[in-house]
Every structure is written in structure tokens, then in C-alpha cells.
Design a protein around this motif. Structure first.
Motif, short mmCIF file in Angstrom:
data_model
loop_
_atom_site.label_atom_id
_atom_site.label_comp_id
_atom_site.label_asym_id
_atom_site.label_seq_id
_atom_site.Cartn_x
_atom_site.Cartn_y
_atom_site.Cartn_z
N UNK A 177 0.85 -1.19 0.00
CA UNK A 177 0.00 0.00 0.00
C UNK A 177 0.89 1.24 0.00
N UNK A 178 0.73 2.06 -1.03
CA UNK A 178 1.53 3.28 -1.15
C UNK A 178 0.59 4.48 -1.21
N UNK A 179 0.55 5.24 -0.11
CA UNK A 179 -0.24 6.48 -0.06
C UNK A 179 0.66 7.65 0.33
N UNK A 180 1.92 7.56 -0.05
CA UNK A 180 2.85 8.65 0.22
C UNK A 180 2.52 9.88 -0.61
N UNK A 181 3.04 11.04 -0.18
CA UNK A 181 2.86 12.30 -0.91
C UNK A 181 1.37 12.65 -1.06
N UNK A 182 0.68 12.61 0.08
CA UNK A 182 -0.71 13.06 0.13
C UNK A 182 -0.84 14.07 1.27
N UNK A 183 -2.03 14.20 1.85
CA UNK A 183 -2.25 15.15 2.95
C UNK A 183 -2.89 14.45 4.14
N UNK A 184 -2.55 13.18 4.32
CA UNK A 184 -3.11 12.40 5.42
C UNK A 184 -2.59 12.92 6.77
#
Length: 416
Positions: free
Chosen positions: A285-292
Motif C-alpha cells: 500500500x503506497x499512499x505517500x505524498x498526500x495530505x493524510x
């Protein structure tokens, strides 16, 4: 004397026979050795090389502009030859490689004899959609792979043969996708549409659901602002990096139970539901470079988690792992959390929840005033024994190495 004469004649003929047999054997032996002196090694693809194609391969059928290796008589290599048109493809050819040329059109005449074609690579050319004759690909009833990436296509090619299994259309200018464009693609397992101009309106009415065997879908680097609707339940790899997706609908992934890898880095994700990624088979799971701003529940089979470059100030382990089951341990082995706003390392309780974890990469963190800070622990690594330390090298020690891993090209999971 009368008796010796016939005997001499008999021995004479026997000697001639033995000598001829010996000479014949020597000649055969020399003949067998002769091909070794001129033996050609297995064909290796090289660019801009004059292969000096022998005459005999043209008798089997090979375009003069191309090369048909004797070891692979059903393959024809025409790549990187500055061709402006597709050469004549003989009927027995099954694979033809025409990448890195200056081809602008695909006409019906150019493929009229290619009745047994299984793969055609037309990538890295100058083909435009209006220069593709209608139905030219649909007539290739045995075609399994079609490579059209790195061209100038403005719309999804249509119609296509039902036999098609892999379709690569990345790096084009596709901004039109007809509602019936994928009709009949019942055997398609891989579709690459990365680096195009697709927006939400082109993926409405669940047109992608028609591809019931699709396992890999690449939609990275497009203009999507929401999750694509109606994806087929067969999907295992989904790439949505570099779009503008800001949210994920509730229970969106319930219809994708087979999903193994989900890549959504470089989007605009902010608030996601606690249980959003609770998928039974999810491994990466890759959710890097977001605004979480906070962590979420980690499914049991997840092994690699990328959370770098978000707005996370604190990681609550009990949210990621609300309970510990000794009989069903979580499989998480690696976490990347650099370029967040963490003030301290993750609580050591994480080692109890995730006993297989061997690396947490903290790197640099961002402070509230925009400056970068370093935690006391930049990289946490744990090896249970020497065997583990041999299996896990330093490939996860820094963002440079990780950047390479998270941006694997294909195409993409073992494309192209």
C-alpha cells in the motif's frame, strides 16, 4: 598362377571398398564439424546494427528491412530502423517488433497477411488515432499483446480483437474513451493507460467493469479527481499515482477482494475512513505524498506500507492494530514515514503488534515552521537472526532507494 589371379583381384576390390569407406567416414566427420566454424550465437537485440541477413531466411519469409533470427523464425525484428511505414509481414510471423521508428499510420494493407500475429510492438513511434484504419487490429484474431505506448494517440483504439490479453497505451494523449471501446475485451488481463489525459467523465457508466478478467490496471499520471467507478472484481494491481484524487468513497474496496497492490501516491488524499484499506489480500500500500493526518487500520496480510510526505503528527499504534492475536500475527515488515511531522518515534508497542517488522524509515521530519528535523532514530532495523540479516539488505535505508522501488515502471508490476 591361375588360382592366385582371382585371389589378387578379390583383395584389390576389398581394399578399395575399405579405403572408400574410410574416406567416406572422414568426409562425414569434416562435414559435421563445418557448421561449428560458422555457428552464430543466439540472437541478441542491438540497435542500428546491420545484421547481414543471410539469403536463406528470405526464403522463409522476412521483410528485407527487418531481421528474422534463425533461432526464432516466427519473430521479425524491425526496431530502430527509421521506418516510416510498416513493412510487409509474412503470414507465418507471430511476433513483430517495430518500436523506435517513425511510423505514423497503421493501414489495413500493412497487416493483411499477418493472420497468425500474436504480438505487435509499435511503441515509440508517431502514430495518431486518425491514422489507424478502422478495424485493422480487430482482424488479428490471434493477437495477445498490443504495444502502442509512447505515440500520439488521442483516443482509445477501437475495435480490438477478443483474444487480446495485454494492452499498453501509456504515454499518449488519450482524452477520449467511447463507452463501447472495451466491449469484447473479455480476455484482457493488463491495461496500461498511464501518462494520458483521462478525466473522471471518461470512466463513468462503469465501462471498465466489462473486462471481467482484468488483473492489472494502470491509470497513473492522468487527470482523475475521484476514484474510478465499477472496477472489475478480478483486479489485483491498481496504479493511481499522480492524479488529483482527494477522497475514497466508503466501502469502495469491498468489490475488490483480490487486490494485492494499491499505489495512490502523489494525490490529494486527506481524510479517509479508518477501515478503508481493510482488504484480505493487500500486500503493498503506497499512499505517500498526500495530505493524510492520521494512520488507519492495517490489514493482516499487508507487508509494505508507504506513508512518506504526509501531514501525520502522531501515529497511534492501537489504531493500526487494535488487538494482538498470537495465532494470526500481522505480516507488516516495512514502514516508511519520512517527511511527516512526527516529533518522536512510534511507540515500541508496534513490535508486539507487528512481530515481523524489520525496518521503519523515519528520515527527516518537518516541523510546524517548515524546517526539517531529525528524530533520534532515523532508521529502525531489527533482525531476529543471521538468516534474516542475509535476506534483508539495505535497500530500505533511504528515500533514494525507496523512490526507486515505489516507481517501478511496467509497466508496471512486471510490465512491459
Amino acid at each position: 598362377m591361375g588360382f592366385l589371379s582371382p585371389v589378387c583381384v578379390l583383395f584389390f576390390f576389398l581394399g578399395v571398398k575399405v579405403y572408400c569407406q574410410y574416406e567416406s567416414y572422414q568426409w562425414d566427420e569434416d562435414y559435421d564439424q563445418e557448421p561449428d566454424d560458422v555457428y552464430q550465437p543466439e540472437f541478441q537485440l542491438r540497435q542500428n546494427v546491420d545484421y547481414g541477413v543471410p539469403f536463406h531466411q528470405h526464403t522463409l519469409g522476412c521483410a528485407r528491412e527487418c531481421f528474422c533470427p534463425p533461432n526464432f523464425p516466427s519473430s521479425m525484428y524491425c526496431d530502430n530502423r527509421k521506418l516510416k511505414t510498416i513493412p510487409n509481414i509474412p503470414a507465418h510471423i507471430q511476433q513483430v517488433y517495430l518500436q523506435f521508428n517513425e511510423i505514423e499510420a497503421v493501414t489495413a494493407d500493412s497487416l493483411i497477411n499477418a493472420t497468425h500475429l500474436k504480438e505487435i510492438n509499435l511503441s515509440h513511434n508517431k502514430i495518431k488515432s486518425q491514422k489507424i484504419d478502422h478495424g485493422v487490429f480487430a482482424k488479428l484474431s490471434n493477437l495477445l499483446q498490443l504495444h502502442l505506448h509512447h505515440n500520439n494517440l488521442e483516443e482509445f483504439p477501437f475495435p480490438l480483437p477478443k483474444s487480446l490479453e495485454r494492452l499498453l497505451l501509456g504515454y499518449n494523449e488519450i482524452s477520449r474513451l467511447h463507452t463501447n471501446a472495451v466491449d469484447g475485451l473479455v480476455n484482457l488481463t493488463m491495461l496500461d493507460l498511464c501518462h494520458n489525459h483521462l478525466d473522471d467523465s471518461m470512466l463513468q457508466e462503469k465501462i471498465l467493469a466489462k473486462m471481467e478478467k482484468l488483473m492489472q490496471l494502470n491509470l497513473c499520471n492522468n487527470r482523475l479527481e475521484s476514484m474510478p467507478p465499477g472496477l472489475p472484481s478480478s483486479l489485483m494491481y491498481l496504479s493511481l499515482e499522480n492524479n488529483s484524487i482527494s477522497s475514497i468513497p466508503e466501502n469502495y474496496f469491498n468489490e475488490l477482494p483480490k487486490l494485492h497492490a494499491l499505489r495512490m501516491s502523489h494525490n490529494k488524499l486527506q481524510d479517509i475512513s479508518y477501515n478503508t484499506f481493510n482488504l484480505p489480500n493487500l500486500i503493498e500500500l503506497n499512499v505517500g505524498h498526500n495530505k493524510l493526518k492520521q494512520a488507519f487500520y492495517i490489514p493482516r496480510n499487508l507487508e509494505h506500507l508507504y506513508l512518506e510526505n504526509n501531514e501525520i503528527e502522531n501515529i497511534n499504534v492501537t489504531e493500526m492494530c487494535p488487538s494482538v492475536d498470537p495465532l494470526h500475527y500481522h505480516h507488516l515488515t516495512y514502514i516508511r514515514v519520512d517527511q511527516n511531522k512526527l516529533k518522536e518515534p512510534i511507540n515500541s508497542y508496534i513490535l508486539l503488534c507487528f512481530p515481523h517488522i524489520y525496518s521503519i524509515y523515519y528520515g527527516e521530519q518537518r516541523s510546524t515552521n517548515g524546517q526539517t528535523i531529525q528524530l533520534k532514530t532515523q532508521v529502525f532495523r531489527r533482525f531476529q537472526d543471521d538468516a534474516d540479516s542475509e535476506d534483508h539488505d539495505d535497500s530500505h535505508e533511504g528515500p533514494e532507494q525507496e523512490g526507486t522501488e515505489e516507481n517501478v515502471d511496467p509497466h508496471y508490476y512486471g510490465s512491459q
